[in-house]
Scaffold this active site. Structure first.
Site, PDB file in Angstrom:
ATOM      1  CG  ASP A  66      -2.915  20.084 -44.304  1.00 36.36           C
ATOM      2  OD1 ASP A  66      -3.919  20.664 -43.875  1.00 36.36           O
ATOM      3  OD2 ASP A  66      -2.220  20.507 -45.240  1.00 36.36           O
ATOM      4  CG  ASN A 134       6.693  24.056 -51.964  1.00 34.43           C
ATOM      5  OD1 ASN A 134       5.459  24.034 -51.922  1.00 34.43           O
ATOM      6  ND2 ASN A 134       7.442  23.536 -51.008  1.00 34.43           N
ATOM      7  CG  HIS A 136       2.730  22.815 -50.067  1.00 33.67           C
ATOM      8  ND1 HIS A 136       3.633  23.437 -49.233  1.00 33.67           N
ATOM      9  CD2 HIS A 136       1.536  23.434 -49.824  1.00 33.67           C
ATOM     10  CE1 HIS A 136       3.013  24.371 -48.533  1.00 33.67           C
ATOM     11  NE2 HIS A 136       1.756  24.396 -48.870  1.00 33.67           N
ATOM     12  CD  GLU A 141       6.509  21.117 -48.253  1.00 34.25           C
ATOM     13  OE1 GLU A 141       6.140  21.660 -49.321  1.00 34.25           O
ATOM     14  OE2 GLU A 141       6.703  21.753 -47.208  1.00 34.25           O
TER      15      GLU A 141
END
Ligand code: F6R
Length: 240
Positions: A66, A134, A136, A141
């Protein structure tokens, strides 16, 4: 999922052994790489192994997960900059064989070309992942579709909050990132996920012991056939 619980140092050494095995059996392999605090120890170990002549990156290529939208590779918080300074500048990899998604990408159609480049290179042999609080992986996400390709993702407030430690203020944390999709990651032949620290304990329990769900992207890795998870005792502290 194979789960290995060891001290951070031992976990990094064991994960590095997977690279030794792959790079020595397939020197022209394709590595999927990650940024963040978690891989720093592993990268230091890979640099050591390279300097000692135990592994060579000279024939391999790499694709990072990313990049922040809006940051170019010279920005000191861009992931291209991170990879150069924490790995590529210290090993014998050919820079023109290292790929990081472009922070100037404008659309999902353009982003998906990254998947084509990965496939053209033969597909990722070994994908390294960290994990967000969370769940990810990459910057996928919660609720990112299972089949997603590389795309532009709006970062959640919790992700921007977690990453603000690297920026002068929260306002400077980019709002969007380009990330390999869940589908892209799932195509990797072998996956390594590394998580250290008590703050990762809750999400690791959901990832390993919860039902696979797009609400916890990392839990979808249960559906992959070759995943090894390296945890320190703190990150593993809530596992049954
Ligand atoms: C980074 C990435 C992210 C991080 C995750 C954990 O390329 O894809 O998923 O792995 O945010 O970050 P750290 O390691 O800083 O806790």
């Amino acid at each position: 999922m194979k789960v290995i619980i060891e001290s951070k140092e031992k976990a990094n050494k064991l994960a590095a052994e997977q690279y030794v095995k792959l790079l020595n059996s397939k020197p022209d392999c394709v590595l999927g790489l990650a940024t963040g605090s978690t891989p720093l120890g592993l990268y230091a170990e890979l640099i050591r192994l390279n300097k000692e002549g135990i592994i060579s990156f000279s024939k391999c290529s790499s694709f990072n997960l990313d990049e922040y939208i809006g940051l170019d590779g010279t920005h000191d918080q861009s992931y291209r900059y991170f990879m150069n300074t924490n790995l590529f500048d210290h090993v014998d990899i050919r820079k023109d064989h290292t790929f990081v998604p472009s922070g100037s990408c404008k659309s999902d159609e353009e982003a998906a070309l990254y998947d084509e480049a990965i496939e053209k290179a033969g597909g990722v042999d070994l994908q390294l992942l960290g994990i967000g609080h969370n769940g990810h992986i990459g910057f996928n996400e919660p609720l990112t579709p299972f089949e997603s390709k590389t795309h532009i993702e709006k970062l959640t407030d919790s992700t921007r909050e977690a990453n603000k430690r690297f920026f002068a203020s929260i306002d400077e944390v980019p709002t969007h990132a380009i990330t390999m999709g869940i589908g892209t990651i799932m195509k990797s032949k072998i996956i390594i996920l590394v998580a250290f620290g008590e703050d990762k304990a809750e999400i690791m329990k959901k990832t390993i012991e919860g039902k696979p769900t797009i609400s916890v992207p990392a839990s979808l890795l249960q559906l992959h056939t070759d995943v090894t998870v390296y945890l320190d005792p703190e990150a593993a502290s809530l596992l049954s």
